[in-house]
Design an enzyme around this catalytic site. Structure first.
Site, PDB file in Angstrom:
ATOM      1  N   HIS A  19       0.825  -1.212   0.000  1.00 48.08           N
ATOM      2  CA  HIS A  19       0.000   0.000   0.000  1.00 48.08           C
ATOM      3  C   HIS A  19       0.861   1.265   0.000  1.00 48.08           C
ATOM      4  O   HIS A  19       0.513   2.256  -0.650  1.00 48.08           O
ATOM      5  CB  HIS A  19      -0.979   0.034   1.183  1.00 48.08           C
ATOM      6  N   HIS A  49       3.416  10.395   2.426  1.00 47.51           N
ATOM      7  CA  HIS A  49       2.999  11.345   1.392  1.00 47.51           C
ATOM      8  C   HIS A  49       3.908  12.576   1.315  1.00 47.51           C
ATOM      9  O   HIS A  49       4.303  12.992   0.237  1.00 47.51           O
ATOM     10  CB  HIS A  49       1.566  11.803   1.647  1.00 47.51           C
TER      11      HIS A  49
END
Ligand SMILES: [Zn+2]
Length: 299
Positions: free
Chosen positions: A232, A259
């Site tokens: 993921h 991120h």
């Protein structure tokens, strides 16, 4: 010569936003060459380009912002568009978040298969990494190094017995994205869920759209891959690197990143003179890839 690609036809779905918990309608539409990927908030009439310059927040998910209007949780959809090789598309959303669906990119891959792809009359250019760039923050690192294709090597380590160390390295192609990355779901720790909810986040989160890790194991009955967590993270990285606006010829090496670091290293590449150039790519063929076989999230 490889050409830019858009969707053959319009497709749509409805789901809830992970953080708001409210229903959102999503439409994916064909777009002309050089349009890029753009989100259109149809409820307020604002378009938000999916570029590094429009990042508006990276707390637990990537948010894009333009003219004071934002669209959240864009990374799994952007990952699917990038992973399947879509360069130009319009994404209409009637609320502030992309629907979370099952917490992975697999439903978006299925939607894109339904839409089909078609080439546009403009050649596709790649951003080629010529010199390594690196961002380090605490014990976290993200590095982009030269490579003849697009590759990601990722290592995660959390203070939890289940997740001390997971590592995976793979070449990202439409096939590997569809089979090895797209089905991997978002994950979170049970101990953090309360905190997120108190700050008004993850209100739509459930075992239907995330893997939740308790003290002794996952609360969901079954994982889709033994190393679903690192997969993921790679999916998230593909979605964040999509903000470069061109497919990448290079290798991302990430350790305990997220991120913010994915975007920071992409930004560093673009702002480092001589570290990259634009080249026509020998990109993946147009041949369709089989849609992923989905295991139910909690079966
Ligand atoms: Zn994610």
């Amino acid at each position: 010569m490889v050409y830019r690609r858009t969707l053959r036809r319009e497709v749509a779905c409805t789901g809830i936003g992970l953080h708001s918990g409210r229903p959102v309608r999503l439409r994916l539409l064909p777009a002309p060459a050089e349009h890029g990927i753009r989100f259109a908030r149809t409820d307020v009439g604002v378009e938000i380009p999916a570029t590094l310059g429009h990042i508006g927040g990276q707390d637990h998910a990537t948010t894009l912002r333009h003219e004071g209007v934002s669209i959240g949780t864009v990374e799994h959809l952007l990952g699917a568009l990038y992973g399947l090789g879509v360069d130009d598309a319009r994404v209409e959303v009637d609320g502030p978040e992309v629907p979370v669906l099952d917490g992975s990119a697999a439903p978006f891959v299925i939607l894109l298969h339904e839409a089909g792809l078609r080439p546009l009359a403009v050649p596709r250019l790649h951003i080629r990494v010529k010199e390594a760039v690196e961002v380090v923050h605490g014990g976290k690192t993200a590095r982009l190094v030269p490579c003849d294709h697009f590759e990601i090597a990722y290592t995660i380590g959390f203070d939890h017995p289940l997740l001390r160390h997971q590592a995976l390295s793979l070449r990202v192609t439409p096939r590997s994205f569809t089979e090895a990355l797209a089905p991997a779901r978002t994950f979170g720790f049970l101990r953090e869920v309360e905190m997120l909810r108190k700050s008004g986040l993850a209100l739509g989160g459930s075992l239907e759209n995330a893997v939740v890790i308790g003290e002794t194991g996952v609360l969901n009955n079954k994982l889709r891959f033994e190393d679903e967590f690192v997969r993921h993270k790679i999916l998230d990285a593909v979605g964040d690197l999509a903000l470069l606006g061109h497919p990448l010829l290079g290798r991302l090496e990430a350790t305990k990143a997220g991120h913010a670091l994915h975007a920071a290293v992409a930004q560093k590449l673009l702002t480092t003179g001589g570290a990259w150039d634009l080249v026509p790519g020998g990109a993946p063929a147009l041949s369709p890839v089989a849609a992923p076989a989905l295991h139910p999230a909690s079966a």
